[in-house]
Design a protein around this motif. Structure first.
Motif, short mmCIF file in Angstrom:
data_model
loop_
_atom_site.label_atom_id
_atom_site.label_comp_id
_atom_site.label_asym_id
_atom_site.label_seq_id
_atom_site.Cartn_x
_atom_site.Cartn_y
_atom_site.Cartn_z
N LEU A 131 -10.94 5.58 -6.24
CA LEU A 131 -10.47 5.34 -4.88
C LEU A 131 -11.10 4.04 -4.38
O LEU A 131 -12.24 4.03 -3.94
CB LEU A 131 -10.85 6.52 -3.97
CG LEU A 131 -10.41 6.46 -2.51
CD1 LEU A 131 -8.89 6.30 -2.40
CD2 LEU A 131 -10.87 7.69 -1.77
N PRO A 132 -10.37 2.92 -4.50
CA PRO A 132 -10.91 1.65 -4.02
C PRO A 132 -10.75 1.51 -2.51
O PRO A 132 -10.07 2.32 -1.88
CB PRO A 132 -10.06 0.62 -4.76
CG PRO A 132 -8.74 1.29 -4.91
CD PRO A 132 -9.05 2.75 -5.11
N HIS A 133 -11.38 0.50 -1.95
CA HIS A 133 -11.32 0.23 -0.50
C HIS A 133 -11.86 1.43 0.29
O HIS A 133 -11.42 1.71 1.40
CB HIS A 133 -9.90 -0.08 -0.04
CG HIS A 133 -9.20 -1.09 -0.87
ND1 HIS A 133 -9.57 -2.41 -0.94
CD2 HIS A 133 -8.13 -0.98 -1.71
CE1 HIS A 133 -8.77 -3.06 -1.76
NE2 HIS A 133 -7.90 -2.21 -2.25
N TYR A 134 -12.80 2.14 -0.30
CA TYR A 134 -13.29 3.40 0.27
C TYR A 134 -13.99 3.17 1.60
O TYR A 134 -14.81 2.25 1.75
CB TYR A 134 -14.25 4.07 -0.71
CG TYR A 134 -14.87 5.32 -0.18
CD1 TYR A 134 -14.14 6.50 -0.11
CD2 TYR A 134 -16.18 5.33 0.29
CE1 TYR A 134 -14.69 7.66 0.39
CE2 TYR A 134 -16.75 6.49 0.80
CZ TYR A 134 -16.00 7.65 0.84
OH TYR A 134 -16.55 8.79 1.35
N THR A 135 -13.67 4.03 2.56
CA THR A 135 -14.39 4.11 3.84
C THR A 135 -14.77 5.57 4.05
O THR A 135 -14.13 6.47 3.50
CB THR A 135 -13.50 3.63 5.01
OG1 THR A 135 -12.31 4.43 5.05
CG2 THR A 135 -13.13 2.16 4.86
N PRO A 136 -15.82 5.81 4.82
CA PRO A 136 -16.28 7.20 4.99
C PRO A 136 -15.21 8.17 5.48
O PRO A 136 -15.26 9.35 5.15
CB PRO A 136 -17.42 7.06 6.01
CG PRO A 136 -17.95 5.69 5.79
CD PRO A 136 -16.73 4.85 5.45
N ASP A 137 -14.22 7.70 6.24
CA ASP A 137 -13.17 8.62 6.70
C ASP A 137 -12.27 9.10 5.57
O ASP A 137 -11.47 10.02 5.76
CB ASP A 137 -12.36 7.99 7.83
CG ASP A 137 -11.60 6.75 7.42
OD1 ASP A 137 -12.21 5.86 6.80
OD2 ASP A 137 -10.39 6.67 7.71
N GLN A 138 -12.39 8.50 4.37
CA GLN A 138 -11.60 8.94 3.23
C GLN A 138 -12.32 9.99 2.38
O GLN A 138 -11.79 10.45 1.37
CB GLN A 138 -11.25 7.74 2.35
CG GLN A 138 -10.30 6.79 3.04
CD GLN A 138 -10.12 5.53 2.21
OE1 GLN A 138 -11.08 4.91 1.78
NE2 GLN A 138 -8.86 5.17 2.00
N GLU A 139 -13.50 10.40 2.81
CA GLU A 139 -14.24 11.40 2.05
C GLU A 139 -13.45 12.70 1.95
O GLU A 139 -13.46 13.37 0.91
CB GLU A 139 -15.61 11.67 2.67
CG GLU A 139 -16.43 12.65 1.88
CD GLU A 139 -17.83 12.84 2.41
OE1 GLU A 139 -18.58 13.61 1.79
OE2 GLU A 139 -18.17 12.26 3.46
N VAL A 140 -12.72 13.05 3.00
CA VAL A 140 -11.91 14.27 2.99
C VAL A 140 -10.86 14.19 1.87
O VAL A 140 -10.66 15.15 1.12
CB VAL A 140 -11.24 14.49 4.36
CG1 VAL A 140 -10.23 15.63 4.31
CG2 VAL A 140 -12.28 14.76 5.42
N THR A 141 -10.22 13.04 1.74
CA THR A 141 -9.23 12.84 0.68
C THR A 141 -9.88 12.97 -0.69
O THR A 141 -9.36 13.65 -1.59
CB THR A 141 -8.55 11.46 0.81
OG1 THR A 141 -7.88 11.41 2.08
CG2 THR A 141 -7.56 11.21 -0.31
N ALA A 142 -11.02 12.30 -0.87
CA ALA A 142 -11.72 12.34 -2.16
C ALA A 142 -12.14 13.77 -2.50
O ALA A 142 -11.99 14.21 -3.65
CB ALA A 142 -12.93 11.42 -2.14
N ARG A 143 -12.64 14.51 -1.53
CA ARG A 143 -13.05 15.91 -1.76
C ARG A 143 -11.85 16.78 -2.13
O ARG A 143 -11.93 17.63 -3.00
CB ARG A 143 -13.75 16.48 -0.54
CG ARG A 143 -15.14 15.96 -0.34
CD ARG A 143 -15.84 16.74 0.77
NE ARG A 143 -17.16 16.24 0.97
CZ ARG A 143 -18.19 16.43 0.15
NH1 ARG A 143 -18.01 17.11 -0.95
NH2 ARG A 143 -19.37 15.92 0.42
N ARG A 144 -10.73 16.56 -1.45
CA ARG A 144 -9.52 17.34 -1.73
C ARG A 144 -9.04 17.07 -3.16
O ARG A 144 -8.73 18.00 -3.91
CB ARG A 144 -8.41 17.00 -0.73
CG ARG A 144 -7.11 17.77 -1.00
CD ARG A 144 -5.98 17.36 -0.05
NE ARG A 144 -5.76 15.95 0.06
CZ ARG A 144 -5.16 15.18 -0.86
NH1 ARG A 144 -4.71 15.72 -1.98
NH2 ARG A 144 -4.99 13.88 -0.67
#
Length: 152
Positions: free
Chosen positions: A91-104
């Protein structure tokens, strides 16, 4: 440059760059042009591969993680990436608000997700663990926990 040209120059380059774009389109082009084989041969011969943005997604195990930004206009059905990063999705361009997506994604797939921020970079090889070359922290979101990769 055609795939044949690239194959002819294969042993003459140190680094191959796969920059950004639309992951589904890049994956389709790679498959139809035979680029995946060339990249694997380049790496097996000790070469280096730089993957930026869509290029980083492509070196992961599965590119479906990019669906939040990729409308898949090419109708790609096989979302397998090159799987050059120890079975990780990227997951490039990662920001902390994308943690939910990464966890899912990690929970649903059972695979870990390498999250690389815009101001960051990770070096990987077949023999060595991932190394964060910074300057920002990168993360590996595993099913159940998150690992912080501090810059080296």
């Amino acid at each position: 440059m055609t795939t044949d040209d690239a194959a002819d120059q294969h042993g003459q380059v140190d680094v191959i760059a796969v920059p950004g774009g639309i992951p589904s389109s890049c994956c389709t082009s790679f498959a139809s042009q035979g680029c995946s084989r060339l990249l694997r041969e380049h790496l097996e011969a000790g070469g280096t591969l730089y993957g930026g943005s869509a290029g980083a997604v492509l070196v992961g195990r599965d590119i479906a993680i990019a669906s939040v930004a990729d409308s898949n206009d090419v109708g790609l059905e096989d979302f397998r990436g090159l799987n050059l990063l120890h079975d990780l999705d990227v997951l490039p361009h990662y920001t902390p608000d994308q943690e939910v997506t990464a966890r899912r994604v990690a929970a649903e797939s059972g695979r870990s997700v390498l999250c690389i921020p815009e101001v960051g970079g990770v070096v990987a090889s077949a023999r060595d663990p991932l190394r964060n070359v910074g300057p920002s922290s990168a993360y590996i979101v595993h099913p159940g926990h998150t690992e912080n990769l501090e810059p080296a």
